[in-house]
Design a protein around this motif. Structure first.
Motif: not given
Length: 398
Positions: A137-145
Motif C-alpha cells: 500500500d506504500v512506495a516501499s522504495s522509501d523505507a520510512t514509508n
C-alpha cells in the motif's frame, strides 16, 4: 587496489568450479524435472544432496567473514560462480538470499538466545528465513514509508499490517521472519522503525498468496503476508526500538555485492551460451559467428561484463577497507549498473538463440526474468540514481 585472489580464495575457487562441473550443472535438469511434476514450492531432493556434498567439501557458509574467513572481495568471486546456476548453487553452499542477509543481521545484532534459536539452524542449513519489509500500500522504495504497526503491550509486541514480495515465504522450511514495522510513528523519520522476529506458526500470521515473477513461480516463492494482531514476546526485538532503519542499511551492503556478482555469473554463462550457439548455428550458408552483427554483440557483452565486474570488485574492496558506509556511492552504482548489463547480455544471448532462447530448454529465460526483477528489488534503479546524483552534486550545492 589489488584484486588478485589470496591463496585461500584461489583454493576455494578451484574447489567450487570442480563442484559446479561435477555436481551442480548435472543436477539442473533433475531439479527442473522434479519441480515440473511436484508441488512447485517443495524442495527437490537433489538440493539436499548437493548441500551434503558441498559441506563435505568445505564449501559452506563462505559469505560470512567471521565463519568462512574470506573478505567481501574474496567471496565476490565465488558468488559469481554460484550465479551461473542461480536456482541451486547458492543454496547448495548455504549462501542463498535472503538467508545470508538475515544471518548477518542475527550475527551482528541478535541476542544469545536469538542466535541459538534461529542463527544456528540457519547456519546449519536446517531451516530458511525471510525478510519482511516491502508493503503493497506504500512506495516501499522509501523505507520510512512503511505503515506496519508494532505496538508494545506489556511483555509483548502486537503487529498489524501487510507485506508482499517476501522472498522465501512459500517454502515450508522458512521458519522465521524478520519483520520491519513502526514502533514510534511520531519519532524522527529514521528512528520510527524496529525489527522483530516472527515465527511462521504465530497466530494471526497468514501467507496470503505467492506472487509470480513474469508468470513464474520460484521454488521458494515471493509472497503476500497478512499480520492480524500477531503477538510476539518483547525478547523477539532485534537490537533496540528505533534501530530498524539502521539494521536494514547494515544488511544491504554485502548483500548487494552478492546479488551483483551472481548476476554477473548469469551474464557470463549467457555469453558462453551465446558463443557456442554462434559457432554451431548455420544460417544463410555460414555460422552465425561469421556475421558482423553477432560478433559485435559478443564483443559488446564481453566489454560490459568486464566493466561491471571491476566496479563490483572495487565496491567489495571498499567495504572491506571502510565498511558499507564508506562505499555508499559504489553500492548504489552497482545496484544500477550490474542488472542493466546482465539484462542486456542475456537479451543478446536470447536473440542469438532464436525461439530456443525464450523457452526453458536453456536457462536464459529464467535468468532474464530474474535480472529484470533486480532493477526493482532492494530499491528501484531510480532511487540509487538519485543517491548517486546527490553525492555528485553535494560539493557544488553546499
Amino acid at each position: 587496489m589489488d584484486f588478485e585472489l589470496s591463496p585461500k580464495a584461489a583454493e576455494y575457487q578451484a574447489k567450487l568450479l570442480e563442484f559446479m562441473d561435477s555436481h551442480v550443472y548435472p543436477a539442473e535438469q533433475v531439479y527442473a524435472e522434479w519441480r515440473a511434476v511436484n508441488d512447485p514450492h517443495a524442495l527437490p531432493p537433489v538440493v539436499e544432496e548437493l548441500k551434503a556434498e558441498a559441506r563435505k567439501r568445505g564449501l559452506w557458509n563462505l559469505f560470512l567473514p567471521d565463519l568462512g574467513g574470506l573478505s567481501n572481495l574474496e567471496y565476490a568471486t565465488l558468488a559469481e560462480i554460484t550465479g551461473r546456476s542461480p536456482d541451486i548453487a547458492p543454496e547448495a553452499l548455504n549462501c542463498q538470499a535472503p538467508d545470508t542477509g538475515n544471518m548477518e543481521v542475527l550475527h551482528m545484532f541478535g541476542t544469545d538466545e536469538q542466535k541459538k534459536a534461529w542463527l544456528e539452524p540457519l547456519l546449519n542449513g536446517e531451516i530458511r528465513s525471510a525478510f519482511a519489509m516491502t508493503e503493497p500500500d506504500v512506495a516501499s522504495s522509501d523505507a520510512t514509508n512503511i505503515t506496519m504497526s508494532i505496538v508494545r503491550e506489556g511483555d509483548e509486541y502486537v503487529i498489524n499490517g501487510r507485506k508482499w514480495w517476501i522472498t522465501g515465504a512459500a517454502d515450508e522450511r522458512c521458519k522465521i521472519f524478520i519483520v520491519m514495522g513502526k514502533t514510534d510513528p511520531d519519532g524522527p523519520a529514521h528512528r520510527q522503525q524496529s525489527m522483530v522476529l516472527v515465527p511462521r506458526d504465530t497466530p494471526g500470521f497468514t501467507i496470503v498468496r505467492d506472487l509470480t515473477v513474469f508468470g513464474r513461480h520460484d521454488q521458494h516463492g515471493h509472497c503476500e503476508l497478512r499480520f492480524e494482531d500477531v503477538r510476539v514476546p518483547v525478547t523477539n526485538l532485534i537490537a533496540e526500538e528505533g534501530d530498524g532503519f539502521l539494521i536494514s542499511q547494515a544488511r544491504l551492503g554485502p548483500g548487494r555485492i552478492h546479488h551483483a556478482m551472481r548476476a554477473l555469473g548469469m551474464a557470463e554463462r549467457a555469453l558462453e551460451l551465446m558463443c557456442r550457439r554462434a559457432a554451431d548455428r548455420v544460417a544463410f550458408g555460414k555460422p552465425l559467428a561469421a556475421q558482423g552483427v553477432v560478433q559485435q554483440q559478443i564483443a559488446e557483452s564481453r566489454m560490459a561484463i568486464e566493466q561491471a565486474r571491476l566496479l563490483t570488485l572495487k565496491t567489495a574492496w571498499l567495504i572491506d577497507k571502510h565498511g558499507a558506509k564508506g562505499a555508499r556511492t559504489e553500492i548504489a552504482a552497482i545496484k544500477v549498473v550490474v542488472p542493466r548489463i546482465a539484462h542486456e547480455v542475456i537479451d543478446r544471448a536470447i536473440q542469438i538463440h532464436g525461439g530456443a532462447g525464450v523457452s526453458d530448454d536453456t536457462p536464459l529465460a529464467a535468468m532474464y526474468t530474474w535480472v529484470r526483477a533486480m532493477r526493482l528489488f532492494d530499491g528501484p534503479d531510480e532511487v540509487h540514481v538519485r543517491t548517486l546524483a546527490r553525492q555528485e552534486l553535494r560539493p557544488y550545492l553546499s
